[in-house]
Design an enzyme around this catalytic site. Sequence first.
Site, mmCIF file in Angstrom:
data_model
loop_
_atom_site.group_PDB
_atom_site.id
_atom_site.type_symbol
_atom_site.label_atom_id
_atom_site.label_comp_id
_atom_site.label_asym_id
_atom_site.label_seq_id
_atom_site.Cartn_x
_atom_site.Cartn_y
_atom_site.Cartn_z
ATOM 1 N N LYS A 81 0.820 -1.215 0.000
ATOM 2 C CA LYS A 81 0.000 0.000 0.000
ATOM 3 C C LYS A 81 0.852 1.262 0.000
ATOM 4 O O LYS A 81 0.355 2.355 0.294
ATOM 5 C CB LYS A 81 -0.928 -0.014 1.219
ATOM 6 C CG LYS A 81 -1.892 -1.206 1.222
ATOM 7 C CD LYS A 81 -2.793 -1.190 2.436
ATOM 8 C CE LYS A 81 -3.722 -2.400 2.445
ATOM 9 N NZ LYS A 81 -4.640 -2.398 3.606
ATOM 10 N N ARG B 293 10.443 -4.471 6.326
ATOM 11 C CA ARG B 293 9.375 -4.740 7.296
ATOM 12 C C ARG B 293 8.072 -5.155 6.645
ATOM 13 O O ARG B 293 7.126 -5.511 7.352
ATOM 14 C CB ARG B 293 9.148 -3.533 8.194
ATOM 15 C CG ARG B 293 8.591 -2.301 7.535
ATOM 16 C CD ARG B 293 8.383 -1.208 8.587
ATOM 17 N NE ARG B 293 8.000 0.081 8.019
ATOM 18 C CZ ARG B 293 6.769 0.415 7.675
ATOM 19 N NH1 ARG B 293 5.783 -0.449 7.846
ATOM 20 N NH2 ARG B 293 6.515 1.615 7.176
ATOM 21 N N ASN C 14 -9.225 -5.460 3.526
ATOM 22 C CA ASN C 14 -10.334 -6.223 4.082
ATOM 23 C C ASN C 14 -11.129 -6.967 3.015
ATOM 24 O O ASN C 14 -11.650 -8.056 3.265
ATOM 25 C CB ASN C 14 -11.257 -5.292 4.874
ATOM 26 C CG ASN C 14 -11.859 -5.981 6.080
ATOM 27 O OD1 ASN C 14 -11.653 -7.167 6.290
ATOM 28 N ND2 ASN C 14 -12.602 -5.231 6.872
ATOM 29 N N ARG D 286 -10.841 -5.027 13.046
ATOM 30 C CA ARG D 286 -11.418 -4.897 11.707
ATOM 31 C C ARG D 286 -12.587 -5.862 11.554
ATOM 32 O O ARG D 286 -12.580 -6.965 12.121
ATOM 33 C CB ARG D 286 -10.362 -5.201 10.632
ATOM 34 C CG ARG D 286 -9.165 -4.260 10.642
ATOM 35 C CD ARG D 286 -9.547 -2.831 10.305
ATOM 36 N NE ARG D 286 -10.127 -2.703 8.984
ATOM 37 C CZ ARG D 286 -9.398 -2.540 7.861
ATOM 38 N NH1 ARG D 286 -8.063 -2.496 7.925
ATOM 39 N NH2 ARG D 286 -9.987 -2.415 6.691
#
Length: 267
Positions: A52, A124, A165, A257
């Site tokens: 992202k 990471r 999601n 979430r």
Amino acid sequence: MPEGHTLHRLARRQQRLFGGQRVRVSSPQGRFADGAAEVDGLTFHAAEAWGKHLVHRYRDGRTERLVHIHLGLYGGFTELTVPVPAPVGQVRLRIESETAATDLRGPTACEIYHPADLETLIARLGPDPLRRDADPDRAWSAISRSARPVGALLMDQKVIAGIGNVYRAEILFRAGIDPMRPGKRVLREEFDALWSDLVGLMKIGVRRGRIHVIRPGDDSGAPAYAPNRPRTYVYRRAGEPCRICGTAVLMADLEGRKLYWCPVCQT
């Protein structure tokens, strides 16, 4: 928050618009003024995505400068006509060439990066299914050793970069895997099939500019969960009948979430 396919599509679009061109870079809002001044007048060399995260590479001869962007929940780019109009609203970053322009508003991050910063970011993040250098074994190693629910692991950007999601819910449904199953109870062949399916679906997302997950044979004609949104098996369909078995889709909170699944089709 945009999922990984959106960032890769955006990187490709910006590469076509600005790649190889000397660009004007500014920060009408002022919050990125110093950073914009560092790359103003340089050549836009490349736009790349890792999960992202979006990275712009600017060059001046052999010197390269990087700009790191994370859109977060509210960030977005708007393409402009040339000649460009006066800025409207809180424009963090404006990029202009002789033929194209774009404004960035509302990102979580827009900052100058040094090569070491990019190395730290990549280190990471888990493998990005849309990158050719992705190593799925890294994701499998993290999942197969964890007692956390696989539904939580798939949303962890340190495990796989770029999943949000929607993809989390839909690939688990397509794989028939209960999202609450501990990662260490996922079989290697299940993971391999899930990874392959994820790569294919995200590539479709890049090409089409929207998520598409319904298999032709499963298309019952039930509408999307909202106008101009993707048609899904379970995501945002809590209480609605499963497209396959008719059982009501469930929803629960998992690590902050919302999680959606079918209790019959996913075991």
